[in-house]
Design a protein around this motif. Sequence first.
Motif, PDB file in Angstrom:
ATOM      1  N   UNK A 133      -8.492   0.161   2.332  1.00  0.00           N
ATOM      2  CA  UNK A 133      -7.100   0.504   2.478  1.00  0.00           C
ATOM      3  C   UNK A 133      -6.873   1.033   4.205  1.00  0.00           C
ATOM      4  N   UNK A 134      -7.565   2.146   4.266  1.00  0.00           N
ATOM      5  CA  UNK A 134      -7.531   2.997   5.346  1.00  0.00           C
ATOM      6  C   UNK A 134      -7.749   2.379   6.729  1.00  0.00           C
ATOM      7  N   UNK A 135      -8.562   1.246   6.799  1.00  0.00           N
ATOM      8  CA  UNK A 135      -8.769   0.623   7.787  1.00  0.00           C
ATOM      9  C   UNK A 135      -8.017  -0.648   8.341  1.00  0.00           C
ATOM     10  N   UNK A 141      -4.717  -8.255   3.164  1.00  0.00           N
ATOM     11  CA  UNK A 141      -5.868  -7.519   3.555  1.00  0.00           C
ATOM     12  C   UNK A 141      -5.920  -6.055   2.970  1.00  0.00           C
ATOM     13  N   UNK A 142      -4.390  -5.662   3.217  1.00  0.00           N
ATOM     14  CA  UNK A 142      -4.217  -4.188   2.649  1.00  0.00           C
ATOM     15  C   UNK A 142      -3.853  -4.162   1.357  1.00  0.00           C
ATOM     16  N   UNK A 143      -2.861  -5.182   0.862  1.00  0.00           N
ATOM     17  CA  UNK A 143      -2.425  -5.117  -0.354  1.00  0.00           C
ATOM     18  C   UNK A 143      -3.442  -5.398  -1.850  1.00  0.00           C
ATOM     19  N   UNK A 144      -4.452  -6.145  -1.349  1.00  0.00           N
ATOM     20  CA  UNK A 144      -5.708  -6.174  -2.112  1.00  0.00           C
ATOM     21  C   UNK A 144      -6.456  -5.055  -2.840  1.00  0.00           C
ATOM     22  N   UNK A 145      -6.818  -4.203  -1.898  1.00  0.00           N
ATOM     23  CA  UNK A 145      -7.407  -2.976  -2.198  1.00  0.00           C
ATOM     24  C   UNK A 145      -6.257  -1.908  -3.010  1.00  0.00           C
ATOM     25  N   UNK A 146      -5.073  -1.938  -2.591  1.00  0.00           N
ATOM     26  CA  UNK A 146      -3.983  -1.024  -2.912  1.00  0.00           C
ATOM     27  C   UNK A 146      -3.713  -1.601  -4.528  1.00  0.00           C
ATOM     28  N   UNK A 147      -3.857  -2.909  -4.733  1.00  0.00           N
ATOM     29  CA  UNK A 147      -3.523  -3.375  -6.101  1.00  0.00           C
ATOM     30  C   UNK A 147      -4.681  -3.209  -6.851  1.00  0.00           C
TER      31      UNK A 147
END
Length: 341
Positions: free
Chosen positions: A263-265, A276-282
């Motif tokens: 998420x941070x990167x 790319x961001x939403x997958x780990x946040x999900x």
Amino acid sequence: MTKRTFYWAGIIILSSSILLLLLASLLFNLDADETIQQTVLIYDDNGKILGGAPFPPSLQIPFGTDREGFHIGDKLLEGAQFTLGAAIVVSLLSFVLAFGIGVFGGFTKLKVKALSHKFFTSFYFIPQSIIAYNILYPVIWEPVQGFTTSLTERIIIEIMVLAIIVTPTTAILISNETEQLLGEEFITSARVLGGSSFFILFKHAMPHLKMRLFVIYPKIVIQILLVIAHLGFFTLYFGGTDVCYEPFCDPPKPFIQEWSGLMGTNYKELGLSWWIFMAPMLCFAVTILLLNGIAKCIEGLMDTSPHKIERNQHRREVIAENLETSKRADPFHLINRSGDA
């Protein structure tokens, strides 16, 4: 299906979902042949290039790829053992520390208890992520000369620091639960009959306190996951942040593929390749929802336990009896208007 069966089924299903994800991640990392898949280009049957990375989610690549073509689903599966494993271990360590401090605080009547209670209460108003950032920055952020500690040492230090940070608020909660339980009539009767503190704790208090403790533990795991996620936004990744000080370097990146690092990167990708961001946040969101569901199911079991139903029924009977008695009583007095005695 009764309510208790429904709640038990909920606990089993939700807990199994988290454990299966953790087990799948462990097996993925233990298998030497398993590697993160990479798809840089896609060709048609004639060998013509149809597109290049990053690829959005599809049936072939459910979570899509990043800009280097690495499958995000594989990255999430690889990092689950670090994120979930760390949260479970940190929460367990914090829970053990908070249980010892909280139970002692519930039983003790010392004046220092009020002082410590006021001190620990301040942690409710100070963001735990800010405390963790200031303590862990010298440990996790790579200096110019490089790390003098190994990855294992940094992970152990981070686990201990996070456990200590979360302990005060949990200890206050357990202390309040213990103190409230010690005020019950059956505990007072045990004290009158000469029961020691250890006897009262394990014989009388723990059977009633254990279900409340089971509710507290998933909430601690949620706290730890939120702190780890916040640290990821602060560019402090679990296990250490790899920093390059040479010109024309890549931005800081994590040493291991864990969810907060993903998420941070990639938070700048939200307006570009959002997946790319939403997958780990999900993954964070779903895990927190599962843990919150476990806590709610345990609370439901507490509300439908035979002991609590019996106590509530007894209270309702007492209230009804008092109301009936008050109706029968005549609170009015006849006053002689003529003033005769």
